[in-house]
Design a protein around this motif. Sequence first.
Motif, PDB file in Angstrom:
ATOM      1  N   GLU A  83     -19.062  -2.926   2.510  1.00  0.00           N
ATOM      2  CA  GLU A  83     -19.752  -2.481   3.279  1.00  0.00           C
ATOM      3  C   GLU A  83     -20.680  -1.347   4.202  1.00  0.00           C
ATOM      4  OE1 GLU A  83     -16.144  -0.955   5.525  1.00  0.00           O
ATOM      5  OE2 GLU A  83     -17.456  -0.771   7.763  1.00  0.00           O
ATOM      6  N   ASP A 103     -14.903  -2.991   0.684  1.00  0.00           N
ATOM      7  CA  ASP A 103     -14.198  -1.716   1.593  1.00  0.00           C
ATOM      8  C   ASP A 103     -14.209  -0.917   0.622  1.00  0.00           C
ATOM      9  OD1 ASP A 103     -14.270  -0.272   3.664  1.00  0.00           O
ATOM     10  OD2 ASP A 103     -13.443  -2.171   5.033  1.00  0.00           O
ATOM     11  N   ILE A 105     -13.795   2.126   1.695  1.00  0.00           N
ATOM     12  CA  ILE A 105     -12.824   2.484   2.768  1.00  0.00           C
ATOM     13  C   ILE A 105     -12.362   1.908   3.379  1.00  0.00           C
ATOM     14  CG2 ILE A 105     -12.022   4.987   3.890  1.00  0.00           C
ATOM     15  CD1 ILE A 105     -13.421   6.703   2.159  1.00  0.00           C
ATOM     16  N   ASP A 106     -10.995   1.522   3.447  1.00  0.00           N
ATOM     17  CA  ASP A 106     -10.518   0.041   4.564  1.00  0.00           C
ATOM     18  C   ASP A 106     -10.090   1.054   5.707  1.00  0.00           C
ATOM     19  OD1 ASP A 106     -10.249  -1.762   6.955  1.00  0.00           O
ATOM     20  OD2 ASP A 106      -8.372  -2.181   5.682  1.00  0.00           O
ATOM     21  N   GLY A 107     -10.218   1.397   7.216  1.00  0.00           N
ATOM     22  CA  GLY A 107      -8.992   2.403   7.262  1.00  0.00           C
ATOM     23  C   GLY A 107      -9.397   4.082   7.185  1.00  0.00           C
ATOM     24  N   THR A 108     -11.293   3.649   7.602  1.00  0.00           N
ATOM     25  CA  THR A 108     -11.663   4.985   7.466  1.00  0.00           C
ATOM     26  C   THR A 108     -11.825   5.949   8.526  1.00  0.00           C
ATOM     27  OG1 THR A 108     -13.708   3.240   7.084  1.00  0.00           O
ATOM     28  CG2 THR A 108     -14.246   5.933   7.873  1.00  0.00           C
ATOM     29  N   PHE A 176      -7.728  -3.027  15.995  1.00  0.00           N
ATOM     30  CA  PHE A 176      -9.427  -3.267  17.155  1.00  0.00           C
ATOM     31  C   PHE A 176     -10.724  -2.892  16.803  1.00  0.00           C
ATOM     32  CE2 PHE A 176      -5.517  -2.383  19.891  1.00  0.00           C
ATOM     33  CZ  PHE A 176      -5.157  -2.895  20.313  1.00  0.00           C
ATOM     34  N   TYR A 178     -14.728  -1.332  16.999  1.00  0.00           N
ATOM     35  CA  TYR A 178     -15.207  -0.725  17.564  1.00  0.00           C
ATOM     36  C   TYR A 178     -16.078  -0.633  19.115  1.00  0.00           C
ATOM     37  CZ  TYR A 178     -13.829   0.948  13.043  1.00  0.00           C
ATOM     38  OH  TYR A 178     -13.419   1.593  11.765  1.00  0.00           O
ATOM     39  N   ARG A 202      -0.718  -1.443  15.233  1.00  0.00           N
ATOM     40  CA  ARG A 202      -1.641  -0.897  14.759  1.00  0.00           C
ATOM     41  C   ARG A 202      -1.920  -0.008  14.083  1.00  0.00           C
ATOM     42  NH1 ARG A 202      -6.489  -0.901  13.597  1.00  0.00           N
ATOM     43  NH2 ARG A 202      -7.962  -0.283  15.347  1.00  0.00           N
ATOM     44  N   GLY A 204      -4.322   0.519  11.487  1.00  0.00           N
ATOM     45  CA  GLY A 204      -5.672   1.245  11.289  1.00  0.00           C
ATOM     46  C   GLY A 204      -5.658   0.220  10.336  1.00  0.00           C
ATOM     47  N   ALA A 205      -5.553  -0.502   9.312  1.00  0.00           N
ATOM     48  CA  ALA A 205      -6.514  -0.527   8.267  1.00  0.00           C
ATOM     49  C   ALA A 205      -6.313  -2.413   7.367  1.00  0.00           C
ATOM     50  CB  ALA A 205      -6.343   0.405   7.194  1.00  0.00           C
ATOM     51  N   ALA A 206      -7.260  -3.048   8.363  1.00  0.00           N
ATOM     52  CA  ALA A 206      -6.961  -4.730   8.239  1.00  0.00           C
ATOM     53  C   ALA A 206      -6.761  -4.902   6.751  1.00  0.00           C
ATOM     54  CB  ALA A 206      -8.204  -5.231   8.335  1.00  0.00           C
ATOM     55  N   GLU A 223      -5.881 -10.936  13.810  1.00  0.00           N
ATOM     56  CA  GLU A 223      -7.238  -9.707  14.597  1.00  0.00           C
ATOM     57  C   GLU A 223      -9.195 -10.437  14.588  1.00  0.00           C
ATOM     58  OE1 GLU A 223      -7.734  -5.816  12.839  1.00  0.00           O
ATOM     59  OE2 GLU A 223      -8.805  -5.210  13.740  1.00  0.00           O
TER      60      GLU A 223
HETATM   61  C1  IPD Z   1     -11.813  -1.084  10.555  1.00  0.00           C
HETATM   62  C2  IPD Z   1      -9.772  -1.287   9.945  1.00  0.00           C
HETATM   63  C3  IPD Z   1      -9.255  -1.930  11.457  1.00  0.00           C
HETATM   64  C4  IPD Z   1      -9.948  -2.821  12.149  1.00  0.00           C
HETATM   65  C5  IPD Z   1     -11.320  -2.810  12.448  1.00  0.00           C
HETATM   66  C6  IPD Z   1     -12.200  -3.015  11.002  1.00  0.00           C
HETATM   67  P1  IPD Z   1     -13.433   0.415   8.590  1.00  0.00           P
HETATM   68  O1  IPD Z   1     -12.513  -1.271   9.109  1.00  0.00           O
HETATM   69  O2  IPD Z   1     -10.017  -2.294   9.439  1.00  0.00           O
HETATM   70  O3  IPD Z   1      -7.897  -1.761  11.223  1.00  0.00           O
HETATM   71  O4  IPD Z   1      -9.344  -2.763  13.367  1.00  0.00           O
HETATM   72  O5  IPD Z   1     -11.394  -3.834  12.783  1.00  0.00           O
HETATM   73  O6  IPD Z   1     -13.770  -2.584  11.354  1.00  0.00           O
HETATM   74  O7  IPD Z   1     -14.026   0.154   9.804  1.00  0.00           O
HETATM   75  O8  IPD Z   1     -12.247   1.487   8.471  1.00  0.00           O
HETATM   76  O9  IPD Z   1     -13.100  -0.008   7.484  1.00  0.00           O
END
Ligand code: IPD
Length: 282
Positions: A83, A103, A105-108, A176, A178, A202, A204-206, A223
């Motif tokens: 990423e 990724d 850190i997914d869910g930054t 969602f 950004y 929701r 916060g980490a896909a 999503e």
């Molecule tokens: C985000 C997360 C979030 C999702 C966003 C992603 P990131 O990834 O997975 O849950 O809704 O679409 O961009 O920015 O934390 O690596």
Amino acid sequence: MIAVVREVGVKDTAPEPQDLLEIAVRVARDGAATARRMRAEGVSAVATKSTATDVVTAADRAVERQVIADLRAARPGDTVLGEEYGTSGDQSAGGTAVRWILDPIDGTVNYLYGLPNYAVSLAAEVDGVVVAGVVHNIATGDEWTATLGGGAHRDGRRLHGSTETDLAQALVGTGFGYDPARRLHQATVLLGLIAQVRDIRRAGAAAIDLCLAAEGLIDAYYEKGLNLWDQAAGGLVATEAGLVLGGLKGRPAGPDLVVAAPPALFGHLHDLLVELDAAGGP
Ligand code: IPD
């Protein structure tokens, strides 16, 4: 072992998914340890990316650099798509059919706030097909793994997804982007959906959302706007748990839309998402 003759004429042997998974798990755990240590020392060097709310921390970058170095030590010649740094690889080592998708850190945003739902997500592709993946929750140590044809597991337990068959009773995860304009469209879709399902989550980490769907802790997930690194490992965990993973109208899961649901729910959720134009908008 499968023999692969590559375009360059180099004959290499494609590694077994299980061997790639073992590397992925080890490297992801080490990356997670770094992210945990850096968080304990205080989240620092927060910068923004695509929008003012799309953040990257020093830990995202440090974990990505560490994982790339560890993968290079374990398997010189593989490429890595990450990423934060895009594609890297040492082709002087000969090149292989393996590409890692990371990724760090997914869910930054959860990481930034200390909400314990953020993960290292690492998948291995061989000739463009994801064959192994791990999603490691950095805060809790929960770990989901999958190999192509070998099933999905959480901490050794085989996963099979939800048995729910009625969308009206389904707990549906989503997320969602950004970009504010995209979010507005996503909120409109949600408005049409929320009264037709049990409830929405929701988290916060896909990558973790896909694993929760694989485990049946949510019934389904969708999503728009996910990148490959958000969905590669979690997507394999979901499909190996028996879920259908796709986009709308026969398209594969991708930036337009990712839908993951058990076969009994997929069609109904898919049709509703088509009606609500979930893959549309900015
Ligand atoms: C985000 C997360 C979030 C999702 C966003 C992603 P990131 O990834 O997975 O849950 O809704 O679409 O961009 O920015 O934390 O690596």
